[in-house]
Design a protein around this motif. Structure first.
Motif, PDB file in Angstrom:
ATOM      1  N   PRO A 111     -21.373  17.238  12.165  1.00 46.35           N
ATOM      2  CA  PRO A 111     -21.746  16.489  10.972  1.00 46.35           C
ATOM      3  C   PRO A 111     -21.953  15.020  11.302  1.00 46.35           C
ATOM      4  CG  PRO A 111     -19.477  17.214  10.853  1.00 46.35           C
ATOM      5  CD  PRO A 111     -20.056  17.783  12.105  1.00 46.35           C
ATOM      6  N   GLU A 112     -22.824  14.372  10.549  1.00 50.54           N
ATOM      7  CA  GLU A 112     -23.154  12.975  10.802  1.00 50.54           C
ATOM      8  C   GLU A 112     -22.137  12.030  10.201  1.00 50.54           C
ATOM      9  OE1 GLU A 112     -25.656  12.023  12.766  1.00 50.54           O
ATOM     10  OE2 GLU A 112     -26.049  14.138  13.130  1.00 50.54           O
ATOM     11  N   ALA A 113     -21.837  12.209   8.916  1.00 50.54           N
ATOM     12  CA  ALA A 113     -20.944  11.284   8.222  1.00 50.54           C
ATOM     13  C   ALA A 113     -19.519  11.810   8.252  1.00 50.54           C
ATOM     14  CB  ALA A 113     -21.400  11.110   6.775  1.00 50.54           C
ATOM     15  N   ALA A 114     -18.541  10.887   8.180  1.00 51.84           N
ATOM     16  CA  ALA A 114     -17.135  11.289   8.226  1.00 51.84           C
ATOM     17  C   ALA A 114     -16.761  12.120   7.008  1.00 51.84           C
ATOM     18  CB  ALA A 114     -16.235  10.059   8.308  1.00 51.84           C
ATOM     19  N   GLY A 115     -17.370  11.851   5.843  1.00 57.03           N
ATOM     20  CA  GLY A 115     -17.059  12.604   4.641  1.00 57.03           C
ATOM     21  C   GLY A 115     -17.596  14.018   4.670  1.00 57.03           C
ATOM     22  N   ASP A 116     -18.593  14.276   5.522  1.00 52.32           N
ATOM     23  CA  ASP A 116     -19.182  15.608   5.617  1.00 52.32           C
ATOM     24  C   ASP A 116     -18.420  16.525   6.555  1.00 52.32           C
ATOM     25  OD1 ASP A 116     -22.501  14.182   5.599  1.00 52.32           O
ATOM     26  OD2 ASP A 116     -21.203  14.781   3.934  1.00 52.32           O
ATOM     27  N   ARG A 117     -17.458  15.982   7.277  1.00 48.76           N
ATOM     28  CA  ARG A 117     -16.752  16.786   8.272  1.00 48.76           C
ATOM     29  C   ARG A 117     -15.886  17.848   7.619  1.00 48.76           C
ATOM     30  NH1 ARG A 117     -13.686  12.962  12.269  1.00 48.76           N
ATOM     31  NH2 ARG A 117     -14.366  11.197  11.084  1.00 48.76           N
ATOM     32  N   PRO A 118     -15.878  19.066   8.175  1.00 52.07           N
ATOM     33  CA  PRO A 118     -14.937  20.064   7.684  1.00 52.07           C
ATOM     34  C   PRO A 118     -13.532  19.672   8.090  1.00 52.07           C
ATOM     35  CG  PRO A 118     -16.185  20.921   9.540  1.00 52.07           C
ATOM     36  CD  PRO A 118     -16.759  19.581   9.216  1.00 52.07           C
ATOM     37  N   GLU A 119     -12.528  20.246   7.419  1.00 48.60           N
ATOM     38  CA  GLU A 119     -11.141  19.835   7.626  1.00 48.60           C
ATOM     39  C   GLU A 119     -10.678  20.068   9.063  1.00 48.60           C
ATOM     40  OE1 GLU A 119      -6.763  20.868   5.870  1.00 48.60           O
ATOM     41  OE2 GLU A 119      -8.474  21.002   4.545  1.00 48.60           O
ATOM     42  N   PHE A 120     -11.101  21.183   9.689  1.00 49.77           N
ATOM     43  CA  PHE A 120     -10.624  21.459  11.037  1.00 49.77           C
ATOM     44  C   PHE A 120     -11.329  20.608  12.078  1.00 49.77           C
ATOM     45  CE2 PHE A 120     -14.299  23.968  12.093  1.00 49.77           C
ATOM     46  CZ  PHE A 120     -14.669  24.541  10.894  1.00 49.77           C
ATOM     47  N   GLY A 121     -12.335  19.848  11.706  1.00 47.99           N
ATOM     48  CA  GLY A 121     -13.031  18.990  12.637  1.00 47.99           C
ATOM     49  C   GLY A 121     -12.601  17.540  12.525  1.00 47.99           C
ATOM     50  N   GLN A 122     -11.679  17.244  11.626  1.00 50.03           N
ATOM     51  CA  GLN A 122     -11.264  15.868  11.410  1.00 50.03           C
ATOM     52  C   GLN A 122     -10.340  15.402  12.516  1.00 50.03           C
ATOM     53  OE1 GLN A 122      -9.486  15.885   7.581  1.00 50.03           O
ATOM     54  NE2 GLN A 122     -11.414  15.505   6.524  1.00 50.03           N
ATOM     55  N   GLY A 123     -10.332  14.095  12.692  1.00 44.44           N
ATOM     56  CA  GLY A 123      -9.417  13.505  13.643  1.00 44.44           C
ATOM     57  C   GLY A 123      -8.029  13.391  13.052  1.00 44.44           C
ATOM     58  N   MET A 125      -6.134  10.728  12.397  1.00 47.29           N
ATOM     59  CA  MET A 125      -5.969   9.722  11.346  1.00 47.29           C
ATOM     60  C   MET A 125      -6.610  10.167  10.039  1.00 47.29           C
ATOM     61  SD  MET A 125      -4.015   7.453  12.476  1.00 47.29           S
ATOM     62  CE  MET A 125      -4.150   6.262  11.171  1.00 47.29           C
ATOM     63  N   ASP A 126      -7.750  10.858  10.131  1.00 48.68           N
ATOM     64  CA  ASP A 126      -8.390  11.353   8.913  1.00 48.68           C
ATOM     65  C   ASP A 126      -7.502  12.364   8.201  1.00 48.68           C
ATOM     66  OD1 ASP A 126     -11.633  11.412  10.513  1.00 48.68           O
ATOM     67  OD2 ASP A 126     -10.649   9.816   9.371  1.00 48.68           O
ATOM     68  N   ARG A 127      -6.875  13.245   8.969  1.00 48.41           N
ATOM     69  CA  ARG A 127      -5.968  14.230   8.366  1.00 48.41           C
ATOM     70  C   ARG A 127      -4.768  13.552   7.737  1.00 48.41           C
ATOM     71  NH1 ARG A 127      -6.711  16.974  13.359  1.00 48.41           N
ATOM     72  NH2 ARG A 127      -4.568  16.486  13.872  1.00 48.41           N
ATOM     73  N   MET A 128      -4.214  12.525   8.396  1.00 42.99           N
ATOM     74  CA  MET A 128      -3.062  11.817   7.843  1.00 42.99           C
ATOM     75  C   MET A 128      -3.438  11.090   6.549  1.00 42.99           C
ATOM     76  SD  MET A 128      -0.463  12.440   9.677  1.00 42.99           S
ATOM     77  CE  MET A 128      -1.085  14.043  10.078  1.00 42.99           C
ATOM     78  N   GLU A 129      -4.620  10.476   6.526  1.00 42.43           N
ATOM     79  CA  GLU A 129      -5.059   9.800   5.314  1.00 42.43           C
ATOM     80  C   GLU A 129      -5.253  10.786   4.169  1.00 42.43           C
ATOM     81  OE1 GLU A 129      -8.551   7.495   6.138  1.00 42.43           O
ATOM     82  OE2 GLU A 129      -7.515   6.271   7.623  1.00 42.43           O
ATOM     83  N   GLU A 130      -5.811  11.956   4.477  1.00 46.53           N
ATOM     84  CA  GLU A 130      -6.016  12.968   3.442  1.00 46.53           C
ATOM     85  C   GLU A 130      -4.681  13.460   2.901  1.00 46.53           C
ATOM     86  OE1 GLU A 130      -7.687  15.304   0.700  1.00 46.53           O
ATOM     87  OE2 GLU A 130      -8.687  13.811   1.942  1.00 46.53           O
ATOM     88  N   ARG A 131      -3.701  13.674   3.766  1.00 45.70           N
ATOM     89  CA  ARG A 131      -2.366  14.087   3.312  1.00 45.70           C
ATOM     90  C   ARG A 131      -1.745  13.009   2.424  1.00 45.70           C
ATOM     91  NH1 ARG A 131       0.324  16.478   8.838  1.00 45.70           N
ATOM     92  NH2 ARG A 131      -1.034  18.293   9.029  1.00 45.70           N
ATOM     93  N   TRP A 132      -1.922  11.741   2.823  1.00 48.17           N
ATOM     94  CA  TRP A 132      -1.370  10.644   2.042  1.00 48.17           C
ATOM     95  C   TRP A 132      -1.994  10.623   0.654  1.00 48.17           C
ATOM     96  CZ3 TRP A 132       2.579   7.485   2.001  1.00 48.17           C
ATOM     97  CH2 TRP A 132       2.529   6.362   1.193  1.00 48.17           C
ATOM     98  N   ARG A 133      -3.311  10.791   0.589  1.00 47.07           N
ATOM     99  CA  ARG A 133      -3.985  10.799  -0.708  1.00 47.07           C
ATOM    100  C   ARG A 133      -3.496  11.941  -1.574  1.00 47.07           C
ATOM    101  NH1 ARG A 133      -8.834  10.419   2.314  1.00 47.07           N
ATOM    102  NH2 ARG A 133      -9.196   8.241   2.769  1.00 47.07           N
ATOM    103  N   ARG A 134      -3.336  13.126  -0.984  1.00 42.98           N
ATOM    104  CA  ARG A 134      -2.865  14.289  -1.757  1.00 42.98           C
ATOM    105  C   ARG A 134      -1.458  14.045  -2.296  1.00 42.98           C
ATOM    106  NH1 ARG A 134      -3.212  18.966   1.995  1.00 42.98           N
ATOM    107  NH2 ARG A 134      -4.519  17.789   3.373  1.00 42.98           N
ATOM    108  N   ARG A 135      -0.576  13.498  -1.482  1.00 44.60           N
ATOM    109  CA  ARG A 135       0.803  13.221  -1.931  1.00 44.60           C
ATOM    110  C   ARG A 135       0.805  12.192  -3.049  1.00 44.60           C
ATOM    111  NH1 ARG A 135       3.375  12.741   3.987  1.00 44.60           N
ATOM    112  NH2 ARG A 135       3.541  14.947   4.444  1.00 44.60           N
ATOM    113  N   ARG A 136      -0.004  11.148  -2.882  1.00 45.43           N
ATOM    114  CA  ARG A 136      -0.071  10.110  -3.899  1.00 45.43           C
ATOM    115  C   ARG A 136      -0.611  10.663  -5.201  1.00 45.43           C
ATOM    116  NH1 ARG A 136      -3.936   5.711  -2.213  1.00 45.43           N
ATOM    117  NH2 ARG A 136      -5.355   7.316  -2.922  1.00 45.43           N
TER     118      ARG A 136
END
Length: 140
Positions: A111-123, A125-136
């Motif tokens: 994928p070209e953009a970071a927002g288009d990446r599937p979850e298993f392809g994320q880095g 830090m991206d996974r940690m940020e997503e977890r933080w957003r979900r908890r918040r």
């Protein structure tokens, strides 16, 4: 040492207050352990470690190559011992009736953009940020 009746009542009240205040925390701590031990593998790793230690000491007294072999056996046994603690499968991972799970398909293109990446392809830090957003978002 056993608790007195008043201490048991106080403890029960504290547990009830904690459960009412933060049920997610109580669920986390009261659930089963997330790891299980493979006892035979752990026992063999322990025996291998002791044997490696014996080779290490014996090699110091006789032939230095034996010490190197003992060290390698100790490291291998330690790794096997650590990996004898396996994550316990959760219901989302485990399948019914022991049927194997299907592996996740690899992405067809990058994928070209970071927002288009599937979850298993994320880095990481991206996974940690997503977890933080979900908890918040859960707390709101």
């Amino acid at each position: 040492m056993a608790l007195s009746e008043s201490e048991q009542r106080l403890l029960a009240q504290m547990e009830a207050a904690l459960a009412a205040e933060d049920p997610k925390l109580v669920k986390t701590f009261s659930g089963p352990s997330a790891r299980q031990l493979h006892p035979r593998r752990a026992a063999l790793a322990g025996l291998g470690f002791v044997a490696g230690l014996g080779l290490l000491i014996g090699g110091m007294l006789s032939w230095p190559g034996l010490s190197v072999l003992g060290f390698v056996v100790m490291v291998a046994s330690a790794v096997i011992g650590i990996y004898s603690w396996q994550p316990r499968p959760t219901e989302s991972i485990a399948t019914t009736k022991g049927a194997p799970t299907k592996p996740r398909p690899a992405p067809a293109t990058k994928p070209e953009a970071a927002g288009d990446r599937p979850e298993f392809g994320q880095g990481f830090m991206d996974r940690m940020e997503e977890r933080w957003r979900r908890r918040r978002d859960e707390d709101i």
